[in-house]
Design a protein around this motif. Sequence first.
Motif, mmCIF file in Angstrom:
data_model
loop_
_atom_site.group_PDB
_atom_site.id
_atom_site.type_symbol
_atom_site.label_atom_id
_atom_site.label_comp_id
_atom_site.label_asym_id
_atom_site.label_seq_id
_atom_site.Cartn_x
_atom_site.Cartn_y
_atom_site.Cartn_z
ATOM 1 N N ALA A 86 0.817 -1.204 0.000
ATOM 2 C CA ALA A 86 0.000 0.000 0.000
ATOM 3 C C ALA A 86 0.858 1.265 0.000
ATOM 4 O O ALA A 86 0.441 2.308 -0.501
ATOM 5 N N LEU A 87 2.055 1.168 0.565
ATOM 6 C CA LEU A 87 2.945 2.327 0.647
ATOM 7 C C LEU A 87 4.039 2.319 -0.416
ATOM 8 O O LEU A 87 4.756 3.301 -0.569
ATOM 9 N N ASP A 88 4.182 1.212 -1.135
ATOM 10 C CA ASP A 88 5.271 1.054 -2.087
ATOM 11 C C ASP A 88 5.061 1.976 -3.294
ATOM 12 O O ASP A 88 4.059 1.859 -4.010
ATOM 13 N N PRO A 89 5.989 2.900 -3.562
ATOM 14 C CA PRO A 89 5.822 3.811 -4.712
ATOM 15 C C PRO A 89 5.873 3.090 -6.051
ATOM 16 O O PRO A 89 5.504 3.665 -7.078
ATOM 17 N N ALA A 90 6.307 1.832 -6.054
ATOM 18 C CA ALA A 90 6.322 1.069 -7.299
ATOM 19 C C ALA A 90 4.909 0.709 -7.748
ATOM 20 O O ALA A 90 4.698 0.379 -8.920
ATOM 21 N N PHE A 91 3.940 0.760 -6.819
ATOM 22 C CA PHE A 91 2.547 0.485 -7.148
ATOM 23 C C PHE A 91 1.781 1.806 -7.219
ATOM 24 O O PHE A 91 2.111 2.756 -6.513
#
Length: 521
Positions: free
Chosen positions: A319-324
């Motif tokens: 949810a926090l991953d900037p890759a998503f």
Amino acid sequence: DDDDDDDDDSNNRDERNKVYYTTDGLTTPSELHSKYVFCNEAITLTAPARVTVRAIATGTNFSSSSVTQGVYKLMRPPYNTFPVKNAKYQVQPDLDVIVVTKDLPDSYYCPKRNIRGRLVVLRNPIGHFDVLPPLDGCSSGKLELPSVSGRNFHPEPGFNLSSIVQSSVSTEASIINPGRRSLRAPPSETLANRRQNLKQTEVSVDTLLLQNVTLDIPEEQLRLLPRALQQLIDQSSGEGDGRGIRATLLEELQQEYEKISGAGCQLVTNAGFFNTTSGKCIGDLIGGGDVYQLSALHNVNFGIRNDTFVTGYVTSEEALDPAFPSFDFLISGLGWLVRDGKSYVRESFSTTTGDGESMAPQTTGVQFLTVHSARTALGHDAEGNLMLLQIEGETWVRGMTLYEFADFAVELGFMNAINLDGGGSATMTQNHTLVSEPSWKCPDAPYNASEYFRCEKKVSSITCIHAMAPPPILRTNSTPTLVPTSSPSVTFTLHPTRQNSETGDGGNAAVNVTTTTSDDA
């Protein structure tokens, strides 16, 4: 594999060579009683579980091989994705609220039951749906009535053009839309403080457009824009090489929005679970892109990101991953009701062959799945519409079990759905008026008549269906001064859409402008 390196292509398989196998972990495979595949073919296993595969290879003029055994754990994908319906841009939400009923037959435990509830179908959820914390935030422990939280919500513009061009006008002009901001509080700021800060902050406008021009955007730039903005472009009439947005259309939308701008949430239900002692939210909660809370509990989620519904188990890290792509909203429930159009309750809670959801959010105990109670579901249908279902009941007295509720959701067309808080919390209001029949007894009923009166219960988070605020615009009759942005170069053309009295050119003049990234441009 028969170790024949001369025939690796399964399309040219040698049907004399077979692999016989079993999957029960007990039976030895044989040529007489077991299933088989040809060499170089795959053994397909479909039921998620821990599987022991035993196999032997056979071939013409060859002795059978010894038994080979392997243990495999088959895993379902952690979540499902489904595209959100590509609806026409409009200020108002496009929704239906339908009363639903269902008769349940006699059973060993209870007589025939008549179930009543409401089904909400929202055809344009992008920009019209959100989940909100209580007014003072999730960690405050202060619960609020759903209607009060909904009344205090004010939508912010669903998008802006500031990443494309920043405009300013050197002469006097009147501002339409002060660029309202949502009253959602980030984790470090309460809603009360947010309201006070808004009063003290000068009005800022994200996007300034002229009433008498169309902003033409070249086709190569369209793919960089939010889909909601592309929908608005499709409804506008642009000139030149690209498509554009008429500022007059934006002004029409703004006037429509102003009529209902103080309405807050038009439809509200209770949403996530909460600690009944401390009042704090339980599970994940993201609203309007603001991350209010993420949890380590293993419970099902529902949300939208990148114009796609996400139903299932989303980790805090993802949810926090900037890759998503970031979530527009995300809410935790308790129980994956419907998966791929079928009831999924048993698999959701099974600790051996299923997902093993945490039971921590609820207080009913081991009978949470089988107790009759009011229930709330959130999900989507096969057309990409967002759907809310709430049935009435009273815990231990009337309503549906979770299994019955999931079956009912399937009958009503849910493709994927999660179970939200229910019981006494189950509440639905429309235009701040209670439209459901909650089981919660009014704590302050007049004349000591609490036994006869039913009210909203104070809860933590809510679902909110609301109007979408158009991008802010500026009305002026003067020539604009255009200020380039620091983002990559964007070329666009301003076209008058009505006669320009100053130039007398009948509206055919065009101003070609190229923005650059140079600091001294």
